[in-house]
Motif scaffolding. Structure first.
Motif, PDB file in Angstrom:
ATOM      1  N   ASP A  24       3.045  78.008  56.541  1.00  0.00           N
ATOM      2  CA  ASP A  24       2.983  77.296  55.270  1.00  0.00           C
ATOM      3  C   ASP A  24       2.881  75.794  55.558  1.00  0.00           C
ATOM      4  O   ASP A  24       3.579  75.282  56.432  1.00  0.00           O
ATOM      5  CB  ASP A  24       4.241  77.602  54.453  1.00  0.00           C
ATOM      6  CG  ASP A  24       4.123  77.148  53.017  1.00  0.00           C
ATOM      7  OD1 ASP A  24       3.889  78.005  52.160  1.00  0.00           O
ATOM      8  OD2 ASP A  24       4.257  75.932  52.766  1.00  0.00           O
ATOM      9  N   TYR A  25       2.015  75.100  54.832  1.00  0.00           N
ATOM     10  CA  TYR A  25       1.815  73.666  55.090  1.00  0.00           C
ATOM     11  C   TYR A  25       3.016  72.826  54.663  1.00  0.00           C
ATOM     12  O   TYR A  25       3.200  71.705  55.134  1.00  0.00           O
ATOM     13  CB  TYR A  25       0.546  73.156  54.415  1.00  0.00           C
ATOM     14  CG  TYR A  25       0.680  72.939  52.925  1.00  0.00           C
ATOM     15  CD1 TYR A  25       0.983  71.684  52.416  1.00  0.00           C
ATOM     16  CD2 TYR A  25       0.536  73.997  52.033  1.00  0.00           C
ATOM     17  CE1 TYR A  25       1.130  71.489  51.058  1.00  0.00           C
ATOM     18  CE2 TYR A  25       0.682  73.807  50.676  1.00  0.00           C
ATOM     19  CZ  TYR A  25       0.976  72.558  50.192  1.00  0.00           C
ATOM     20  OH  TYR A  25       1.133  72.367  48.849  1.00  0.00           O
ATOM     21  N   ASN A  26       3.853  73.364  53.762  1.00  0.00           N
ATOM     22  CA  ASN A  26       5.053  72.659  53.298  1.00  0.00           C
ATOM     23  C   ASN A  26       6.211  73.660  53.327  1.00  0.00           C
ATOM     24  O   ASN A  26       6.668  74.126  52.284  1.00  0.00           O
ATOM     25  CB  ASN A  26       4.831  72.104  51.895  1.00  0.00           C
ATOM     26  CG  ASN A  26       5.974  71.237  51.429  1.00  0.00           C
ATOM     27  OD1 ASN A  26       6.805  70.798  52.219  1.00  0.00           O
ATOM     28  ND2 ASN A  26       6.035  71.006  50.131  1.00  0.00           N
ATOM     29  N   PRO A  27       6.671  74.011  54.515  1.00  0.00           N
ATOM     30  CA  PRO A  27       7.640  75.114  54.650  1.00  0.00           C
ATOM     31  C   PRO A  27       8.969  74.860  53.955  1.00  0.00           C
ATOM     32  O   PRO A  27       9.502  73.761  54.001  1.00  0.00           O
ATOM     33  CB  PRO A  27       7.829  75.243  56.159  1.00  0.00           C
ATOM     34  CG  PRO A  27       7.432  73.921  56.714  1.00  0.00           C
ATOM     35  CD  PRO A  27       6.394  73.360  55.787  1.00  0.00           C
ATOM     36  N   SER A  28       9.458  75.920  53.324  1.00  0.00           N
ATOM     37  CA  SER A  28      10.760  75.863  52.658  1.00  0.00           C
ATOM     38  C   SER A  28      11.892  76.292  53.580  1.00  0.00           C
ATOM     39  O   SER A  28      13.053  76.088  53.261  1.00  0.00           O
ATOM     40  CB  SER A  28      10.741  76.761  51.424  1.00  0.00           C
ATOM     41  OG  SER A  28       9.858  76.234  50.464  1.00  0.00           O
TER      42      SER A  28
ATOM     43  N   LYS B 295      15.650  75.075  53.583  1.00  0.00           N
ATOM     44  CA  LYS B 295      15.900  73.692  54.008  1.00  0.00           C
ATOM     45  C   LYS B 295      16.748  72.917  53.008  1.00  0.00           C
ATOM     46  O   LYS B 295      17.397  71.954  53.380  1.00  0.00           O
ATOM     47  CB  LYS B 295      14.573  72.972  54.223  1.00  0.00           C
ATOM     48  CG  LYS B 295      13.814  73.482  55.426  1.00  0.00           C
ATOM     49  CD  LYS B 295      12.540  72.694  55.629  1.00  0.00           C
ATOM     50  CE  LYS B 295      11.869  73.087  56.912  1.00  0.00           C
ATOM     51  NZ  LYS B 295      10.643  72.298  57.142  1.00  0.00           N
TER      52      LYS B 295
ATOM     53  N   SER C 246       0.787  78.805  43.187  1.00  0.00           N
ATOM     54  CA  SER C 246      -0.025  77.601  43.374  1.00  0.00           C
ATOM     55  C   SER C 246      -1.457  77.902  43.799  1.00  0.00           C
ATOM     56  O   SER C 246      -2.319  77.045  43.664  1.00  0.00           O
ATOM     57  CB  SER C 246       0.638  76.685  44.406  1.00  0.00           C
ATOM     58  OG  SER C 246       0.814  77.376  45.619  1.00  0.00           O
TER      59      SER C 246
ATOM     60  N   HIS D 250       8.206  79.720  57.914  1.00  0.00           N
ATOM     61  CA  HIS D 250       7.658  80.073  56.596  1.00  0.00           C
ATOM     62  C   HIS D 250       6.166  80.316  56.793  1.00  0.00           C
ATOM     63  O   HIS D 250       5.406  79.395  57.089  1.00  0.00           O
ATOM     64  CB  HIS D 250       7.909  78.937  55.614  1.00  0.00           C
ATOM     65  CG  HIS D 250       7.504  79.244  54.207  1.00  0.00           C
ATOM     66  ND1 HIS D 250       7.843  78.424  53.163  1.00  0.00           N
ATOM     67  CD2 HIS D 250       6.784  80.254  53.660  1.00  0.00           C
ATOM     68  CE1 HIS D 250       7.366  78.918  52.030  1.00  0.00           C
ATOM     69  NE2 HIS D 250       6.701  80.028  52.322  1.00  0.00           N
TER      70      HIS D 250
ATOM     71  N   ARG E  55      14.668  74.018  47.413  1.00  0.00           N
ATOM     72  CA  ARG E  55      13.705  74.990  47.965  1.00  0.00           C
ATOM     73  C   ARG E  55      14.138  76.417  47.650  1.00  0.00           C
ATOM     74  O   ARG E  55      13.320  77.263  47.353  1.00  0.00           O
ATOM     75  CB  ARG E  55      13.574  74.803  49.478  1.00  0.00           C
ATOM     76  CG  ARG E  55      13.072  73.466  49.911  1.00  0.00           C
ATOM     77  CD  ARG E  55      11.572  73.370  49.751  1.00  0.00           C
ATOM     78  NE  ARG E  55      11.102  72.072  50.162  1.00  0.00           N
ATOM     79  CZ  ARG E  55      10.160  71.887  51.067  1.00  0.00           C
ATOM     80  NH1 ARG E  55       9.585  72.902  51.649  1.00  0.00           N
ATOM     81  NH2 ARG E  55       9.778  70.669  51.360  1.00  0.00           N
TER      82      ARG E  55
END
Length: 156
Positions: free
Chosen positions: A34-38, A111, A97, A42, A115
């Protein structure tokens, strides 16, 4: 690689050249970070064939969902993530999204508390039944589809 699907779908164009951190793929599925990991780990598991989202799935798609889950578990197995520290599931539109089916595969903890609220697994009145929520676990998804029902935000 040429992928069937919508020309404007970002997940139909998943590739290293397009900036994705691909960790595994075969002829039918791709796994990428994932580009914006939670969470610390991820991943997204996607079918290469364009499928709009979890709401369009039917009973005939149970094996697709189970295969996506097995792939996600293998990714976490390779990192020695304990079963109890895993969350696998889908966002239910309109709370997604990207309009391409993608399974979130996460190694908990999150994180931050913010999140964590993006991925609420709410139990319904019976085992594997979903409550009111914009996120549905892999198990809940399989159960709902296996019964011939549709996934929605509302309880099953």
């Amino acid at each position: 690689m040429d992928r069937p699907g919508s020309a404007d779908c970002v997940f139909c164009r998943v590739s290293v050249e397009n900036g994705f951190d691909i960790v595994w793929e075969d002829g039918n599925f791709t796994v990428f970070r994932d580009y914006n990991p939670s969470a610390v780990h991820h991943f997204q598991v996607i079918p290469k064939k364009h499928v709009e989202n979890v709401k369009v799935l039917r009973k005939d798609d149970v094996e697709l969902v189970k295969t996506m889950g097995a792939i996600g578990h293998r990714a976490l197995d390779s990192l020695n993530v304990p079963i109890a520290a895993r969350r696998l599931g889908f966002h239910v539109p309109p709370y997604n999204s990207v309009g391409h089916l993608h399974l979130h595969v996460q190694a908990l903890p999150y994180k931050s508390a913010a999140r964590r609220w993006k991925y609420p697994v709410i139990e319904g009145s019976r085992s594997n039944c979903k409550g009111f929520s914009w996120f549905i676990s892999l198990e809940q998804t399989v159960d709902i589809l296996d019964r011939g029902a549709k996934v929605t935000v509302f309880p099953c």
